[in-house]
Structures are given as C-alpha cells and as structure tokens.
Design a protein around this motif. Structure first.
Motif, mmCIF file in Angstrom:
data_model
loop_
_atom_site.group_PDB
_atom_site.id
_atom_site.type_symbol
_atom_site.label_atom_id
_atom_site.label_comp_id
_atom_site.label_asym_id
_atom_site.label_seq_id
_atom_site.Cartn_x
_atom_site.Cartn_y
_atom_site.Cartn_z
ATOM 1 N N GLY A 243 0.841 -0.953 -0.110
ATOM 2 C CA GLY A 243 -0.065 0.033 0.068
ATOM 3 C C GLY A 243 1.079 1.147 -0.028
ATOM 4 N N ILE A 244 1.924 1.127 0.978
ATOM 5 C CA ILE A 244 2.886 2.408 0.716
ATOM 6 C C ILE A 244 3.528 2.413 -0.605
ATOM 7 N N LEU B 271 2.511 1.566 -3.653
ATOM 8 C CA LEU B 271 1.515 1.764 -4.720
ATOM 9 C C LEU B 271 1.237 3.378 -4.704
ATOM 10 N N THR B 272 1.090 3.916 -3.348
ATOM 11 C CA THR B 272 0.670 5.101 -3.041
ATOM 12 C C THR B 272 1.850 6.009 -3.341
ATOM 13 N N GLU C 291 2.367 6.366 -7.289
ATOM 14 C CA GLU C 291 1.307 7.168 -7.766
ATOM 15 C C GLU C 291 1.521 8.543 -7.681
ATOM 16 N N ARG D 114 2.909 12.459 -9.580
ATOM 17 C CA ARG D 114 1.846 13.689 -9.601
ATOM 18 C C ARG D 114 3.006 14.723 -9.161
ATOM 19 N N ASP E 108 -1.707 17.999 -2.272
ATOM 20 C CA ASP E 108 -1.943 16.598 -1.948
ATOM 21 C C ASP E 108 -0.884 15.389 -2.025
ATOM 22 N N ASN F 268 0.420 12.935 0.832
ATOM 23 C CA ASN F 268 0.423 11.686 0.646
ATOM 24 C C ASN F 268 1.833 11.140 0.896
ATOM 25 N N CYS G 109 3.328 8.555 3.673
ATOM 26 C CA CYS G 109 4.060 7.482 3.291
ATOM 27 C C CYS G 109 5.324 7.357 4.117
ATOM 28 N N MET H 221 -6.904 14.754 1.784
ATOM 29 C CA MET H 221 -6.738 14.320 3.441
ATOM 30 C C MET H 221 -6.916 15.301 4.364
ATOM 31 N N GLU I 211 -8.539 12.390 -1.506
ATOM 32 C CA GLU I 211 -7.101 12.116 -1.298
ATOM 33 C C GLU I 211 -6.688 11.629 0.043
ATOM 34 N N PRO J 241 -5.145 8.147 -0.161
ATOM 35 C CA PRO J 241 -4.921 6.696 -0.977
ATOM 36 C C PRO J 241 -4.228 5.675 -0.153
ATOM 37 N N LEU J 242 -3.595 6.279 0.728
ATOM 38 C CA LEU J 242 -2.569 5.510 1.768
ATOM 39 C C LEU J 242 -3.646 4.710 2.631
ATOM 40 N N GLN J 243 -4.586 5.608 3.288
ATOM 41 C CA GLN J 243 -5.487 5.246 4.298
ATOM 42 C C GLN J 243 -6.299 4.089 3.580
ATOM 43 N N ARG K 286 -5.627 1.986 1.121
ATOM 44 C CA ARG K 286 -5.002 0.778 0.914
ATOM 45 C C ARG K 286 -4.554 0.133 2.007
ATOM 46 N N PHE K 287 -4.184 0.845 3.171
ATOM 47 C CA PHE K 287 -4.391 0.281 4.474
ATOM 48 C C PHE K 287 -5.747 -0.518 4.673
#
Lengths: 387, 387
Positions: free
Chosen positions: A219-220, A222-223, A226, A230, A239, A243, A247, B1, B209, B211-213, B215-216
């Motif tokens: 998850g970390i 992938l985030t 992505e 950006r 944002d 993120n 991470c 977020m 926004e 994304p990490l939350q 995925r977890f």
C-alpha cells in the motif's frame, strides 16, 4: 509471523499549516529551546523566521544550532550537547529533514549523558533518557519524525553509524506538507527513493505468514509511486506532497516491520558509499537496491514475484516465478531511472578504487542482513554489480 | 486528506505464548491487581488458572471481578470501581474480549473519579486519569486492546453508549493468538464481522485524497477475508488466528482513520438492536451494513466501486460505476451469509415492533453519521430494509 513488541509514543500533528502550533506545543515542555536546523534552506523559504516568531510569541528563550549537513556530523552534535548543558535547555526543536532530526535526537540524548555522544554509536554507552524532542519536518524521506533511529557520521573515523532505541522517539512531530512544497526536484526524488528503500527492507524477508504486513508495505509502495508521478509534474502539489509525507512516516515507524524482520543490509552498504563520497543517500540506494534484489532473489523468489504482480502489475501468465520476479526488479530499476535517480556507480562518478575497502569496512563487525547474510565478498559482489 | 493528530501509546506484546509474561509485566505497576474476566470461558480453557498462577508467582495480590457479560453493564463496572477504591488497586488486568476490556477501561477510569462512572457516558464528567490498565485478549473483534474507546450498556436506561478519550488507551496488551484457538465458530464469525465493520466505517467516507488510508483499509479487508476462510476450515489454525488478531487491532487503533473521517452510524444503530434484544453485536452489524451501504451509495459511488474492484476483484468491464458498486455490496452480503452471519432481522427473530422506537432513540441527540447524515426517518428506512 514472528512474535513482536510494538509501541510508538510519538504524537503526530499532521496537515496544512499545522506549523502554526509550534510555539504553543513547545511551551508545554519549558522555556528554553534549542532550535536546530540545516544549511539555510529554511531561511530562504521563510520557515526560519516563522518558527522564530512563533516561539517568541510564546515568550520562549531560543538558542540556535544551524548548519547541520546532509550526512550529519558528530562534531555538530557535540556543539548542540554543549549548548544544552551550558544553557539548561528544556526542549530540543529540530526543524528540517532526517539529518537535522537525527542530530536533534542525539543532541537531546547527549544532553543527559556525561560522556561523548559518539559512545552511543560504538556501544560504549546505552541510551537511558533524553531531553524532550520536537520536530518540524521539511523533507519526506527518513521517517525519523516517528521512529527510534538516528544515523550520524563521524568525520574523524569516516564512519556512518546508527543508534536504535525507544528513548529516541520524538515527543511530538509536526508534519505540515506545506513545508515540503518548495523542496527541489532532486531532493524530492532522493527522499522518495529513501522511502521506498525502507519499505523494500522490511518487505523482502523470508518470514512466512505476514500477509497484513505485506499488504501495508504494498500500500505504501503503490501510493508512493502514484504520487511521485504527480509531484514530479507539479512540485507544489499539496495533496501529492501530503500523501508522500504520510508514506514516509509509515514506511519507517516500525509498524510494517512488526512480526516480520527487516533486512537493512542495503542501507548499511549505502552508508559506506555516502560516508566516503558524500553522495546523496537516496542516490546510493537507487544504485544498490536493484543489485541487492538480484543477489538475494533465490532466497525468496515468490516474494519478489508477489511484488512484481501487486506493485508493478506484472502478469504471471506464461512466466515462471523467477521470470516474474526478475521483471519486477527490472521495472524497479527502470522506475528509478525514469524519476531521475542514478542506477549505477558510474553515473555518480564512482569507480572500482574503494570497493574492496568499503566491503571490508561494511562487514567489519560481522555479516550484514537477514534475508541473505552478506559477508565481505558478497558486499563486494553487489558493489561490483553496481558499477 | 484532513488535518489530524495521531498518537497511540499502547505497548503491544504479540505472539505465541506471550501470555507467560503477564506476571512480570503487571508487577512493574504495583502489587495489587484487579483481575477482570467474563462468564467463565477462561476457566474452561485453563487460561484463568494460568494467569492466576503467573500473577501469584510474582507475589502479586489478586482481587477478582468475574461475570462480565457480552454487552457489558455499568452495574458490573460499578462493582469493579468499588473494589479498586476499597482495596487500593494498583493495576486493572482485563482478560477477555472487547466487553471485558471495555469494562476494565471504565473500571480503571472510575477508580480515579469521585462520582458515578456512567457520568462519563452522559457527558457529565470528562476523563482525566485512570489506573494503569493491562489487557490479555481472548477474542479478535473490537480493537479495544489498542484504542481509546469503551462501550458500556446501562440496564436501567436501556442505553448502550461509548466513551472515546486518549486516557483510555491500555498501558499494555498481550495479544497471544493461542488464547483465541478455542473460540467457537459462532463467536469467531461475529468477531470477524465486527472487524470488517470497523474498516467499512473508516473507509466509506467522502474525504478526498486518502490513498494510503484506503490501501491500508483494503489490506486489512483482504487479509481478513483470506484468513476467515482458513480459520473456518480449521478453528485452531494458529497462523490464521494470528493474522486475524493483528487485523482486529489495526482495524480500530485510529491509524486508518487518521486524515480521513470515520462514520460510525451503523455501529450506533446496531447498539440500539443489541441493547434491546441482546443479540451478538456482530450479528447486528452483518444485518445492517449491506443496507447502510445501499442507502448511502449515491454519496460516494466511486468509493464503493473501488471497494468492489480491489477487495472483491469485481471487474469494471461493461458496467457503470454504480453497477460495480452495487455488485460489491451484494458480494459483501453474500459473504456474510457464507461465513454464517445473519443478513436479515427476520433471521434473528426481530420484527417491526420496535423499529420506530429504536430509530427515535438512536437519533435522540441528533443525526448519525458523516458520509450521509441520518435522521430518524433514515434510520427507520435502513432498519426496514434490514427486515
């Protein structure tokens, strides 16, 4: 899953403009603050003035220690310890990236110790207590803001060593992504490499039955991937910066390692590189990691295949496990290149001349790593593969 | 977020046979222990004798409060508070599932308060300090072992209410999956429903926004689903139990909610059901959740589609967002059925008779939820859809 103990007491204050709370939060710990920072980027961005005025608004007495370098030095730590002892500092406030935060950790620790702070790195002294420590993070990279680690270099012995101890958790850390909007492209990239390297080091282990730890690590990654795309399109994308910052903290706050087992061999080999050549830590990691992966692939081929599939979306169809695994490693190397990180020693101007010496020094206390124990010859092989 | 503050000081001791450390760890806090447990299952499994002998080996003085019920009562809490005050207890040790742990939390809190412990639930009193609290978990479900929440029922007022406060974090929790190997099938299932419900409640929100939350949260759901299938085939599968236990803790230790916003409306509606009918909490959640999802789908259709795709592997091909989203909800309901949880009020013998009364009571302090604000009529609609 292995048995484990997990505790992380750091209070995280995260979000847009939360820097404004620094004065009030620091005041809870006393009146005398040692404000530590780096080589002046916070003066250019205005953060230095802002913090100073927030501290003074609360009537706090501020002492300063500026000029912390990217591979932070024990001599600078000694300066800070001296100020703490002479001025009876109540709280150390570290404002910067990992090098400043790590300096803050050891200054806070040394302030409560009679001997030389390098003793904690050589094992001569065991951490017991430290001064309260607050952090304001300005670079997403090391995870130092919410972990018990500190890495310091000794210019006399040309060593770069780590201390890991629960006493080193910051008391609180302000994670305000706004403070990272102005980080230049190159440092942004090296920070991102450092973050993903931390995840690699806690993910590529042979411990069975860690499905939740794996999913969190993926998850970390992938985030991060992505949001790297950006942020490289628009360096001040709030944002994406937020993120990436979250991470970085979760990549090395001991959570994804709990029940698994970290293998920090690559970080240790890299410390030899950046101690000797003063190249950015993230550059060294990008060069070494794909080679370490190839070197240990046969210990955990299925884990590398899982990584290829879940993180890079590589299909298993028509390939055996090792082919999938290798494709994942190749994709990782290619990604480092795409985002602007070097993937060979040649690219940063390093040749064969010191490889043997570094391999020797890296393993002087014994073999490195856990997934595969690396002796001097193994480290040398990895360094040669990295040429 | 969203901006957030995150801190979780609980020390987790996780793994096979770690229960053996309970005596030595408790002794660090003092000599007099109040040992709280449930309705006797720990006597059948031998855990009661084991804990008692571990405590006595350390020379600790043990007082007991047994008989805590699944929807734990404030009257039992009052008994515990009385013992703490009379005997000058140093540490509360709660051994059981969420009901016992929540009782322990409020006993420890009430022991340091002059008034009635129900005051904390009505808002008459604010938590300030509590006695040290240790937990030994015997059921993976509520996450109480590493969070700041406690839910207690009042038999006089027929209310089931929560207190949430940082002071309620346990000081340490022993998470020994061995203690869950003997949990019967039905309770295992209801625990699992509770866990996934916690994840739903922190995942189906409209905050952009995160994304990490996300995925977890998805990582917990995927791990939970995989390991549910394993544990239902073999109830004493250690690895499956260990993975589910770690899922339960991370599902509600405030981490996946940080930066997002929980919507606990379904839990609140369920509390009405289990306060009035004394059905298992997990049963009520399995019945209500798919209906809540359908009721709020139009607020965040893309999030439901993401859930369908990432958690259930439902392809988006040839479907519009809402079709994918609905397929995910349908699959969730079907999964609850497959693992043996009820999915209608009828299945647990509840008819229309008290729906209005529950909807009224649930919303007496205002509308519920965040993703979609639920007024009395909305709650009634969801309850009727659940018939």
């Amino acid at each position: 899953m292995l048995n484990f103990e997990y505790q992380n007491p750091t209070r995280v204050i995260f979000g847009k403009d939360e820097t404004k709370r620094v004065g009030k939060e620091c005041k809870k710990y006393g009146e005398k603050i040692l404000f530590i920072y780096g080589q002046g980027s916070i003066k250019k961005t205005g953060l230095y003035d802002k913090i100073l005025s927030l501290l003074k608004e609360e009537g706090l007495l501020v002492y300063e220690l500026g000029g912390v370098k990217p591979n932070p030095l024990i001599s600078k730590v000694r300066e800070g310890v001296e100020i703490c002892k002479q001025e009876n500092i109540d709280l150390v406030l570290a404002v910067g990236g990992g090098s400043v935060l790590d300096t803050g950790k050891i200054v806070a620790l040394g302030a409560k110790y009679d001997g030389d702070p390098w003793d904690f790195f050589t094992g001569k002294a065991e951490p017991k207590e430290k001064l309260p420590l607050a952090c304001v993070l300005t670079l997403a990279a090391t995870g130092s803001e919410m972990n018990r680690n500190a890495v310091i270099s000794n210019e006399e012995t040309q060593e770069k060593l780590a201390v890991k101890h629960p006493v080193l958790f910051p008391d609180f850390s302000i994670l305000d992504p706004v403070n990272t909007l102005t980080v230049p492209r190159e440092h942004t990239v090296y920070g991102i490499v450092d973050i993903i390297a931390h995840v690699f080091e806690q993910y590529f282990h042979p411990v069975p039955e860690t499905p939740l730890q794996d999913r969190f690590a993926e998850g970390i990654m992938l985030t991060l991937i992505e949001n790297t795309h950006r942020v490289l399109k628009k360096l001040d994308d709030y944002d994406a910066r937020a993120n990436i910052m979250w991470c970085s903290t979760l990549a090395l706050n001991h959570l994804i390692e709990a029940g698994a087992c970290g293998d920090f061999a690559t970080h240790q080999i890299e410390h030899e590189l950046s101690a000797l050549y003063d190249i950015p830590h993230g550059a060294g990691l990008a060069i070494l990691f794909p080679q370490w992966m190839k070197y240990v692939i046969d210990v955990i081929p299925e884990k590398f295949a899982q990584f290829a599939e879940r993180v890079w979306g590589i299909s298993r169809e028509g390939k055996d496990v090792k082919e999938v695994a290798l494709a994942g490693i190749e994709r990782t190397k290619q990604w480092f290149s795409e985002i602007g990180a070097p993937v060979s020693l040649k690219e940063v101007g390093i040749g064969r001349e010191n490889l043997e010496r570094m391999a020797e020094h890296a393993t002087r206390l014994g073999p490195l790593g856990y997934t595969k124990k690396l002796y001097k010859q193994d480290v040398l092989n990895i360094l040669e593969m990295s040429l």
